[in-house]
Design a protein around this motif. Structure first.
Motif, PDB file in Angstrom:
ATOM      1  N   ILE A   1       0.655  -1.376  -0.052  1.00 55.79           N
ATOM      2  CA  ILE A   1       0.002  -0.009  -0.146  1.00 55.79           C
ATOM      3  C   ILE A   1       0.987   1.290  -0.005  1.00 55.79           C
ATOM      4  N   GLU A   2       2.051   1.082  -0.133  1.00 50.70           N
ATOM      5  CA  GLU A   2       2.993   2.238   0.015  1.00 50.70           C
ATOM      6  C   GLU A   2       2.607   3.087  -1.343  1.00 50.70           C
ATOM      7  N   ASN A   3       2.514   4.400  -1.004  1.00 50.25           N
ATOM      8  CA  ASN A   3       2.270   5.515  -2.167  1.00 50.25           C
ATOM      9  C   ASN A   3       1.073   5.163  -3.156  1.00 50.25           C
ATOM     10  N   LYS A   4       0.227   4.590  -2.400  1.00 51.62           N
ATOM     11  CA  LYS A   4      -1.360   4.520  -2.999  1.00 51.62           C
ATOM     12  C   LYS A   4      -2.081   5.222  -2.549  1.00 51.62           C
ATOM     13  N   GLU A   5      -2.806   5.856  -3.454  1.00 47.55           N
ATOM     14  CA  GLU A   5      -4.020   6.809  -3.229  1.00 47.55           C
ATOM     15  C   GLU A   5      -5.380   6.383  -3.518  1.00 47.55           C
ATOM     16  N   PRO A   6      -6.221   6.624  -2.716  1.00 45.20           N
ATOM     17  CA  PRO A   6      -7.650   6.187  -3.228  1.00 45.20           C
ATOM     18  C   PRO A   6      -8.371   6.762  -4.243  1.00 45.20           C
ATOM     19  N   TYR A   7      -8.780   5.690  -5.054  1.00 43.06           N
ATOM     20  CA  TYR A   7      -9.485   6.159  -6.345  1.00 43.06           C
ATOM     21  C   TYR A   7     -10.855   6.610  -6.221  1.00 43.06           C
ATOM     22  N   ILE A   8     -11.609   6.915  -7.415  1.00 41.40           N
ATOM     23  CA  ILE A   8     -12.939   7.464  -7.243  1.00 41.40           C
ATOM     24  C   ILE A   8     -13.613   7.052  -6.469  1.00 41.40           C
ATOM     25  N   GLY A   9     -13.901   5.526  -6.568  1.00 45.64           N
ATOM     26  CA  GLY A   9     -14.943   4.925  -5.641  1.00 45.64           C
ATOM     27  C   GLY A   9     -14.825   5.247  -4.157  1.00 45.64           C
TER      28      GLY A   9
ATOM     29  N   ASP B   1     -15.603   0.941  -8.575  1.00 51.27           N
ATOM     30  CA  ASP B   1     -15.828   2.362  -8.984  1.00 51.27           C
ATOM     31  C   ASP B   1     -17.146   2.769  -9.758  1.00 51.27           C
ATOM     32  N   LYS B   2     -17.583   2.177 -10.862  1.00 48.99           N
ATOM     33  CA  LYS B   2     -18.512   2.207 -11.542  1.00 48.99           C
ATOM     34  C   LYS B   2     -19.853   2.321 -10.588  1.00 48.99           C
ATOM     35  N   THR B   3     -19.852   1.327  -9.778  1.00 49.35           N
ATOM     36  CA  THR B   3     -21.090   1.169  -8.937  1.00 49.35           C
ATOM     37  C   THR B   3     -21.128   2.482  -8.154  1.00 49.35           C
ATOM     38  N   LEU B   4     -20.104   2.993  -7.355  1.00 49.40           N
ATOM     39  CA  LEU B   4     -20.042   4.117  -6.550  1.00 49.40           C
ATOM     40  C   LEU B   4     -20.482   5.430  -7.247  1.00 49.40           C
TER      41      LEU B   4
ATOM     42  N   GLU C   1     -11.691   8.426 -19.196  1.00 46.95           N
ATOM     43  CA  GLU C   1     -12.657   8.860 -19.910  1.00 46.95           C
ATOM     44  C   GLU C   1     -13.890   8.146 -19.533  1.00 46.95           C
ATOM     45  N   GLU C   2     -13.943   6.760 -19.353  1.00 42.25           N
ATOM     46  CA  GLU C   2     -14.993   5.790 -19.112  1.00 42.25           C
ATOM     47  C   GLU C   2     -15.608   6.197 -18.082  1.00 42.25           C
ATOM     48  N   TYR C   3     -15.163   7.019 -17.104  1.00 48.73           N
ATOM     49  CA  TYR C   3     -16.040   7.317 -15.855  1.00 48.73           C
ATOM     50  C   TYR C   3     -16.569   8.393 -15.812  1.00 48.73           C
ATOM     51  N   PHE C   4     -16.258   9.567 -16.784  1.00 49.72           N
ATOM     52  CA  PHE C   4     -17.058  10.810 -17.040  1.00 49.72           C
ATOM     53  C   PHE C   4     -17.910  10.880 -18.006  1.00 49.72           C
ATOM     54  N   LYS C   5     -17.750  10.241 -19.119  1.00 58.96           N
ATOM     55  CA  LYS C   5     -18.597  10.302 -20.203  1.00 58.96           C
ATOM     56  C   LYS C   5     -19.747   9.498 -20.074  1.00 58.96           C
ATOM     57  N   THR C   6     -20.960   9.880 -20.630  1.00 59.58           N
ATOM     58  CA  THR C   6     -22.120   9.292 -20.561  1.00 59.58           C
ATOM     59  C   THR C   6     -22.550   7.963 -21.330  1.00 59.58           C
ATOM     60  N   GLU C   7     -22.732   7.034 -20.480  1.00 58.72           N
ATOM     61  CA  GLU C   7     -22.801   5.563 -21.142  1.00 58.72           C
ATOM     62  C   GLU C   7     -23.952   5.645 -22.115  1.00 58.72           C
ATOM     63  N   PHE C   8     -23.766   4.915 -23.046  1.00 56.86           N
ATOM     64  CA  PHE C   8     -24.665   4.795 -24.285  1.00 56.86           C
ATOM     65  C   PHE C   8     -24.829   3.013 -24.501  1.00 56.86           C
ATOM     66  N   SER C   9     -26.280   2.571 -24.600  1.00 53.30           N
ATOM     67  CA  SER C   9     -26.521   1.223 -24.729  1.00 53.30           C
ATOM     68  C   SER C   9     -27.601   1.155 -25.749  1.00 53.30           C
ATOM     69  N   LEU C  10     -27.614   0.039 -26.231  1.00 50.88           N
ATOM     70  CA  LEU C  10     -28.781  -0.443 -26.905  1.00 50.88           C
ATOM     71  C   LEU C  10     -29.359  -1.874 -26.613  1.00 50.88           C
ATOM     72  N   ASP C  11     -30.489  -2.051 -26.018  1.00 50.68           N
ATOM     73  CA  ASP C  11     -30.802  -3.424 -25.495  1.00 50.68           C
ATOM     74  C   ASP C  11     -31.619  -4.187 -26.854  1.00 50.68           C
ATOM     75  N   PHE C  12     -30.611  -4.553 -27.457  1.00 48.37           N
ATOM     76  CA  PHE C  12     -31.247  -5.612 -28.853  1.00 48.37           C
ATOM     77  C   PHE C  12     -31.503  -6.690 -28.461  1.00 48.37           C
ATOM     78  N   LYS C  13     -32.974  -7.327 -28.704  1.00 50.18           N
ATOM     79  CA  LYS C  13     -32.975  -8.520 -28.291  1.00 50.18           C
ATOM     80  C   LYS C  13     -32.930  -9.533 -29.645  1.00 50.18           C
ATOM     81  N   LYS C  14     -32.700  -8.745 -30.818  1.00 51.09           N
ATOM     82  CA  LYS C  14     -32.497  -9.574 -31.920  1.00 51.09           C
ATOM     83  C   LYS C  14     -31.322  -8.695 -32.986  1.00 51.09           C
ATOM     84  N   SER C  15     -30.578  -9.419 -33.592  1.00 47.97           N
ATOM     85  CA  SER C  15     -29.345  -8.724 -34.205  1.00 47.97           C
ATOM     86  C   SER C  15     -29.607  -8.190 -35.662  1.00 47.97           C
ATOM     87  N   ASP C  16     -30.976  -8.479 -35.999  1.00 50.80           N
ATOM     88  CA  ASP C  16     -31.192  -8.291 -37.491  1.00 50.80           C
ATOM     89  C   ASP C  16     -32.122  -6.865 -37.482  1.00 50.80           C
TER      90      ASP C  16
END
Length: 397
Positions: free
Chosen positions: A117-125, A286-289, A317-332
């Protein structure tokens, strides 16, 4: 079956938002400190295996020092298996066995964990967890970790941590004031003499901790994050705490859809007793928090701005950009608003990778920057394929 007690992630966030007026506590395991640069328990096991191998094979090549390399691990494991005295690969006994075998002197084990734990700093979570505590949503953090990150984060975020560990367990019985955060180190703290690593140590739980764990959560919700559930004494303490009469809920946030049988059993026993317990599949601490903080302060513009500023200085960037997802049940299906045809690669490769102590997204960006490969980390795996523009050129001719 766990499906009966599984709570969808979005439903968990809504439940948290609806209950911000109810005091919460967190139980944190080793998985919560990975993004802060703390080595995982799994890597600790392999480092101990490497240390044992090298001390018994003094003239072994430097090649064996790279214990994170898969070929090195296979070679060391083959040697261990041939000795006939070591646990089977990935068995539940490995952690406590190798901790004691590598460092049989307790103070040596303490120094080993101190070095991690030497020189380790708490991250976002950790920062956002302290933000929830600052506004009275979180009142205590119970942890199996030795790293002291929650204490360090509290000091950095306008809170007074009340440190409770194996050496001063009686401090757990106290009146708690505002701006104080109870931090209970269930397995000890590297700064003190008492640590719990061996089978004998892990199979016993401090009676004061057990008693207060039950009393404390009669009317408080407990959120478990980054903890696998392998400590029998702690699992029994949780069972005792949440099967007695009370209103506090247990939210077990796991990594992925398949919890250990011990977790399934715990949730089923609690539910049968009349208390509420749920399993939630998450994508890391982190993402959950981040999502809990955003949900909890959705209607508070000032605090929401503070959260966004905290994320933007994280350099990830993965933490402050808005998440985008599409819940497709079918790939066509088609995206009608897109002017170009949508083409999906025919092949996607999935594999594990050694990030060399760097953050996953940053590491993958660096190694794919100069080529036409698209790679993303997801649930401890990497998914990679040709970049879509190059793939489009490829299929056109």
């Amino acid at each position: 079956m766990i499906e009966k007690f599984q709570l969808e992630y979005d439903a968990f966030l809504r439940s948290f938002k609806r209950n911000v007026d109810v005091p919460h506590s967190f139980l944190l395991g080793a998985g919560t400190s990975i993004s802060s640069g703390i080595q995982t328990a799994y890597d600790c096991i392999w480092e101990w295996k490497k240390d044992i191998y090298l001390s018994k094979n003094i003239n072994a090549a430097d090649y064996y020092k790279n214990y994170k390399d898969e070929s090195v691990r296979k070679s060391i494991q083959t040697w261990l298996d041939n000795q006939g005295e070591y646990p089977l690969l990935d068995s539940i006994e490995e952690y406590s066995f190798y901790a004691e075998k590598a460092y049989p002197i307790a103070d040596d084990r303490r120094k080993y964990f101190m070095s991690l734990i030497e020189n380790k700093e708490p991250y976002i979570g950790y920062k956002l967890l302290c933000l929830l505590a600052e506004f009275g949503i979180v009142k205590s953090v119970w942890t199996t970790n030795f790293d002291g990150l929650i204490v360090r984060s509290a000091h950095q975020n306008r809170l007074t941590p009340i440190e409770i560990n194996l050496d001063n367990s009686d401090r757990i019985f106290r009146n708690q004031s505002n701006k104080e955060l109870l931090t209970i180190a269930l397995h000890g703290d590297y700064k003190f003499t008492s640590l719990k690593n061996t089978v004998k140590e892990l199979d016993s739980q401090n009676e004061s901790f057990k008693e207060q764990l039950a009393n404390y959560h009669i009317d408080k919700n407990l959120i478990v994050l980054g903890y696998s559930g392998r400590d029998k004494s702690l699992m029994n303490a949780l069972k005792d705490a949440f099967t007695c009469k009370g209103a506090g809920r247990l939210y077990w946030c796991g990594f992925g859809d398949t919890p250990l049988p011990e977790v399934v059993e715990l949730i089923e026993v609690i539910s049968k007793s009349g208390r509420e317990a749920f399993y939630i599949s998450t994508d890391g601490f982190d993402k959950t928090l981040i999502h809990l903080a955003k949900a909890g302060f959705e209607d508070n513009q000032d605090v929401s701005k503070m959260i966004q500023e905290t994320l933007e200085v994280s350099e990830n960037e993965e933490y402050f950009k808005t998440e985008f997802s599409l819940d497709f049940k079918k790939s066509d299906k088609y995206i009608k608003s897109n002017l170009h045809p949508i083409v999906f690669p025919k092949e996607v490769f999935q594999f594990e990778i050694d990030y060399k102590d760097e953050k996953a997204w940053k590491y993958l960006k660096a190694i794919t920057k100069e080529n036409n490969i698209c790679a993303i980390p997801f649930k401890r795996k990497v998914f990679a394929c040709w970049h879509i523009n190059r793939y489009w050129e490829y299929i056109q001719g």
